[in-house]
Write a protein that holds these residues in place. Sequence first.
Motif, mmCIF file in Angstrom:
data_model
loop_
_atom_site.group_PDB
_atom_site.id
_atom_site.type_symbol
_atom_site.label_atom_id
_atom_site.label_comp_id
_atom_site.label_asym_id
_atom_site.label_seq_id
_atom_site.Cartn_x
_atom_site.Cartn_y
_atom_site.Cartn_z
ATOM 1 N N LEU A 97 0.805 -1.218 0.000
ATOM 2 C CA LEU A 97 0.000 0.000 0.000
ATOM 3 C C LEU A 97 0.837 1.268 0.000
ATOM 4 N N GLU A 98 2.094 1.163 0.424
ATOM 5 C CA GLU A 98 2.952 2.340 0.499
ATOM 6 C C GLU A 98 3.761 2.577 -0.777
ATOM 7 N N THR A 99 3.685 1.666 -1.735
ATOM 8 C CA THR A 99 4.458 1.806 -2.971
ATOM 9 C C THR A 99 3.911 2.968 -3.801
ATOM 10 N N PRO A 100 4.742 3.928 -4.161
ATOM 11 C CA PRO A 100 4.252 5.048 -4.968
ATOM 12 C C PRO A 100 3.909 4.593 -6.379
ATOM 13 N N PRO A 101 2.807 5.087 -6.935
ATOM 14 C CA PRO A 101 2.484 4.747 -8.322
ATOM 15 C C PRO A 101 3.600 5.184 -9.262
ATOM 16 N N GLY A 102 3.749 4.466 -10.359
ATOM 17 C CA GLY A 102 4.795 4.766 -11.322
ATOM 18 C C GLY A 102 5.445 3.484 -11.795
ATOM 19 N N PHE A 130 -9.353 3.465 -1.839
ATOM 20 C CA PHE A 130 -9.895 2.599 -0.799
ATOM 21 C C PHE A 130 -10.847 3.412 0.084
ATOM 22 N N PRO A 131 -11.977 2.836 0.450
ATOM 23 C CA PRO A 131 -12.933 3.561 1.296
ATOM 24 C C PRO A 131 -12.470 3.666 2.745
ATOM 25 N N GLU A 132 -13.173 4.518 3.504
ATOM 26 C CA GLU A 132 -12.906 4.679 4.934
ATOM 27 C C GLU A 132 -13.700 3.655 5.736
ATOM 28 N N GLN A 181 -14.253 -20.062 5.801
ATOM 29 C CA GLN A 181 -15.173 -19.964 4.666
ATOM 30 C C GLN A 181 -16.100 -18.757 4.731
ATOM 31 N N GLY A 182 -16.141 -18.061 5.865
ATOM 32 C CA GLY A 182 -17.036 -16.917 6.012
ATOM 33 C C GLY A 182 -16.738 -15.800 5.026
ATOM 34 N N SER A 183 -17.722 -14.957 4.793
ATOM 35 C CA SER A 183 -17.582 -13.830 3.878
ATOM 36 C C SER A 183 -16.694 -12.744 4.488
ATOM 37 N N VAL A 184 -16.344 -11.764 3.667
ATOM 38 C CA VAL A 184 -15.457 -10.680 4.097
ATOM 39 C C VAL A 184 -16.266 -9.619 4.835
ATOM 40 N N SER A 185 -15.834 -9.288 6.046
ATOM 41 C CA SER A 185 -16.490 -8.221 6.801
ATOM 42 C C SER A 185 -15.732 -6.904 6.692
ATOM 43 N N SER A 186 -14.418 -6.956 6.499
ATOM 44 C CA SER A 186 -13.607 -5.753 6.277
ATOM 45 C C SER A 186 -12.570 -6.087 5.209
ATOM 46 N N ALA A 187 -12.600 -5.312 4.133
ATOM 47 C CA ALA A 187 -11.722 -5.593 3.001
ATOM 48 C C ALA A 187 -10.320 -5.052 3.234
ATOM 49 N N PHE A 188 -9.411 -5.495 2.403
ATOM 50 C CA PHE A 188 -8.025 -5.019 2.421
ATOM 51 C C PHE A 188 -7.970 -3.552 1.985
ATOM 52 N N GLY A 189 -7.087 -2.798 2.654
ATOM 53 C CA GLY A 189 -6.803 -1.430 2.229
ATOM 54 C C GLY A 189 -7.696 -0.353 2.798
ATOM 55 N N LEU A 190 -8.711 -0.715 3.601
ATOM 56 C CA LEU A 190 -9.594 0.298 4.177
ATOM 57 C C LEU A 190 -8.791 1.333 4.958
ATOM 58 N N ARG A 191 -9.127 2.606 4.775
ATOM 59 C CA ARG A 191 -8.490 3.678 5.555
ATOM 60 C C ARG A 191 -9.235 3.770 6.888
ATOM 61 N N ASN A 195 -12.016 5.185 17.001
ATOM 62 C CA ASN A 195 -12.483 6.256 17.895
ATOM 63 C C ASN A 195 -12.138 7.618 17.304
ATOM 64 N N ASP A 196 -12.335 7.740 15.991
ATOM 65 C CA ASP A 196 -12.107 8.973 15.213
ATOM 66 C C ASP A 196 -10.637 9.341 15.080
ATOM 67 N N GLN A 197 -9.730 8.459 15.484
ATOM 68 C CA GLN A 197 -8.305 8.711 15.311
ATOM 69 C C GLN A 197 -7.789 7.898 14.117
ATOM 70 N N PRO A 198 -7.072 8.540 13.175
ATOM 71 C CA PRO A 198 -6.577 7.808 11.999
ATOM 72 C C PRO A 198 -5.536 6.764 12.394
ATOM 73 N N ARG A 199 -5.615 5.608 11.775
ATOM 74 C CA ARG A 199 -4.668 4.533 11.987
ATOM 75 C C ARG A 199 -4.199 4.019 10.617
ATOM 76 N N THR A 200 -3.256 3.086 10.638
ATOM 77 C CA THR A 200 -2.740 2.544 9.387
ATOM 78 C C THR A 200 -3.869 1.849 8.620
ATOM 79 N N PRO A 201 -3.781 1.809 7.300
ATOM 80 C CA PRO A 201 -4.806 1.107 6.518
ATOM 81 C C PRO A 201 -4.914 -0.361 6.928
ATOM 82 N N HIS A 202 -6.045 -0.948 6.632
ATOM 83 C CA HIS A 202 -6.278 -2.351 6.949
ATOM 84 C C HIS A 202 -5.404 -3.222 6.057
ATOM 85 N N ARG A 203 -4.490 -3.963 6.642
ATOM 86 C CA ARG A 203 -3.470 -4.676 5.890
ATOM 87 C C ARG A 203 -3.757 -6.162 5.734
#
Length: 300
Positions: A97-102, A130-132, A181-191, A195-203
Amino acid sequence: MRRYASERLGVGLALALGMLLFVPSGVSAHAEEWDVSQVHIQVPDRVGVGMPFFVRLSGSEGFQSASLRWMDKDVGYLAATPAGQGREAVVLLGVDLETPPGTHRLTGTVFTVQGPRAFSQDVLVHAREFPEQRLRVSREMVSPDAELLPRIERERRAARAALERISPVQHWEEPFTRPVQGSVSSAFGLRRFLNDQPRTPHRGVDLRGAEGTTVRAFSNGEVILAGDHYFAGRSIYIDHGLGVVTQYIHLSEILVQEGDMVVAGQAIGEVGATGRVTGPHLHFGLSVLGMWVDPLPLLD
């Protein structure tokens, strides 16, 4: 447990000549192909941020081995194994997720009976949106007390060492196993905001499962870390070889121990709600050369 040594490199999801058998969203459907001393090398020309991809090398009986370097990291020694009328090698790589495009360059050397030949190929990395996700957790899971910080740092270092391990023997092979086998509840890359404090994306990906549901190994490998961590709860890390490591966290039970060799689909733990969670689930992570990538395309 029985020690497992894979005798072949998995190819079921590899890039195949003239078509792509594995084309996840975020990876180009066009495979660039070139010939180095009669060894054909296939790699996607475009890859999205956070995506895994395969590189396939195939040649005649004279193709012996190869080495690759991607994102300033050496993959290691790839032994060519018999396949059809020739020999081949397949390696799993990725873009975090940290790789710069190019444009980023894949380099390497193929070794044949005629000797070594170097090669290089550019791969275009493109951005993805990626969504929040906003979650409410207990205060101590966002701002731990000071006396807990040494423990948290020790666990962080142990996890990072496990994820950056690039062992020389490939254990993984296809097909890969979906741990739950369960479905996805939180996808990869979510920002993420806790508790309203930003954290690292979902890895990783969160897979739904009732507490006690069996968790199975993604592929063959060695358990290199198992324990109860502050944020991750009961956790398992498995080294599948050549820089591929998987993570299983928030478990209620751990059924293996460090040093165990496991096989694909083997029961290794049970779904739980330990560590920083809002309910029972499995957080499943895939690291390639120390870079987090989305494991879901390899499972679906």
